[in-house]
Design an enzyme around this catalytic site. Structure first.
Site, PDB file in Angstrom:
ATOM      1  CD  GLU A 117      -7.097  45.535  19.263  1.00 47.53           C
ATOM      2  OE1 GLU A 117      -6.689  46.060  18.224  1.00 47.53           O
ATOM      3  OE2 GLU A 117      -8.187  45.817  19.794  1.00 47.53           O
ATOM      4  CB  SER A 160      -1.862  46.357   6.972  1.00 45.52           C
ATOM      5  OG  SER A 160      -2.806  47.301   7.438  1.00 45.52           O
TER       6      SER A 160
END
Ligand code: SF4
Length: 296
Positions: A128, A218
């Site tokens: 991101e 994650s």
């Protein structure tokens, strides 16, 4: 065992949207659907999509040999260069970038056009952040916390990785005001992450054992596990119900259950069922999970 489940356990808005898009596309196209990188950081969901013909590739170059019917861009988004290459190569792009991440990319572009020196608070290795960085241009700097704020006399524009916590942003801004006469801040922290962390913190203060469900790869799930661990509660980060051991609950009266933003409902349900099954048959073991610390 009293089980408390977090209201915010599991898919956030952006992940749910991306997964719906992926399953929808898989059904329509039948085969030849690719994602750039795994669609989310959850191996079980990725496997399920694979059985429906959705494959993951690592780069635009890998796509050239595949002749894809559709290419899905995942929630984290991609760099401006990658997006341009996908269009230039004539791929049918389905953009599942989370709208909140899109907003951060948009602000990065805006600040660049307005001539600010851009500081991005986040993890520079995270996809991101790499995406946001590409819109921010060459002079942009990624900092992991306030201690890395660079010496500068420029007008400074700040953007934040969506999953950062607000305390870190406050610390950064406290340093930033001492460094520049003009400071423009876009608080692009996603509310979903902040609320999930807050709820988890409250729950960990009441529970004897915390179960955090989600991919070991994650980042947001790991962040939840680390938070609980830092509060001294016995904490287990698991991907599926099969990893749970009866002994973890031998002395627990209350078990808290939460899950990362990329954990599907069906996995959470299996974990709940497993804990309920354990209910009556407690054993006397010593909890020692991946993040176990404190009370046993
Ligand atoms: S955590 Fe927030 S920014 Fe990230 S995908 Fe979910 S809704 Fe979007």
């Amino acid at each position: 065992v009293k089980l408390i489940t977090a209201k915010r356990a599991g898919f956030c808005f952006g992940v749910k949207r991306a997964i719906d898009i992926a399953f929808d596309t898989a059904e329509k196209k039948k085969a030849g659907v690719y994602t750039l990188g795994p669609i989310i950081h959850n191996p079980q969901v990725v496997e399920r999509l694979q059985t429906m013909g959705v494959r993951s590739v690592n780069s635009v170059r890998d796509l050239a040999r595949k002749d894809p019917k559709a290419v899905i861009v995942r929630t984290h988004g991609v760099t401006e260069n990658i997006m341009n290459s996908l269009s230039k190569n004539g791929h049918a792009v389905i953009d599942a970038t989370c709208p909140f991440v899109k907003k951060a990319q948009h602000y990065a572009k805006l600040l660049k056009e307005e001539g600010y020196k851009i500081i991005i608070l986040g993890d520079k290795e995270h996809p991101e952040v790499k995406g946001i960085m590409s819109y921010a241009g060459r002079g942009a700097v990624v900092v992991k916390d306030a201690s890395e704020f660079p010496e500068t006399k420029a007008r400074v524009g700040v953007i934040v990785q969506t999953t950062q916590n607000v305390e870190k942003l406050k610390e950064l801004l406290a340093v930033a005001v001492g460094h520049t006469k003009e400071l423009k801040v876009y608080n692009t922290i996603c509310n979903s992450t902040a609320l999930r962390l807050k709820e988890t913190e409250e729950m960990a203060q009441r529970a004897d054992v915390m179960l955090i469900v989600g991919g070991k790869n994650s980042a947001n799930t790991t962040q939840l596990a680390r938070l609980c661990q830092s509060l001294g509660v016995a904490t287990y980060h698991i991907e599926t119900a099969s990893e749970i051991k009866d002994a973890w609950f031998s002395r627990a009266a209350t078990v808290g259950l939460t899950a990362g933003a990329s954990t599907p409902d069906w996995i959470i349900k299996e974990v709940k069922k497993r804990i309920k099954d354990i209910g009556g048959r407690r054993t006397y073991g010593h909890p020692k999970g991946r993040y176990s610390k404190g009370r046993a």
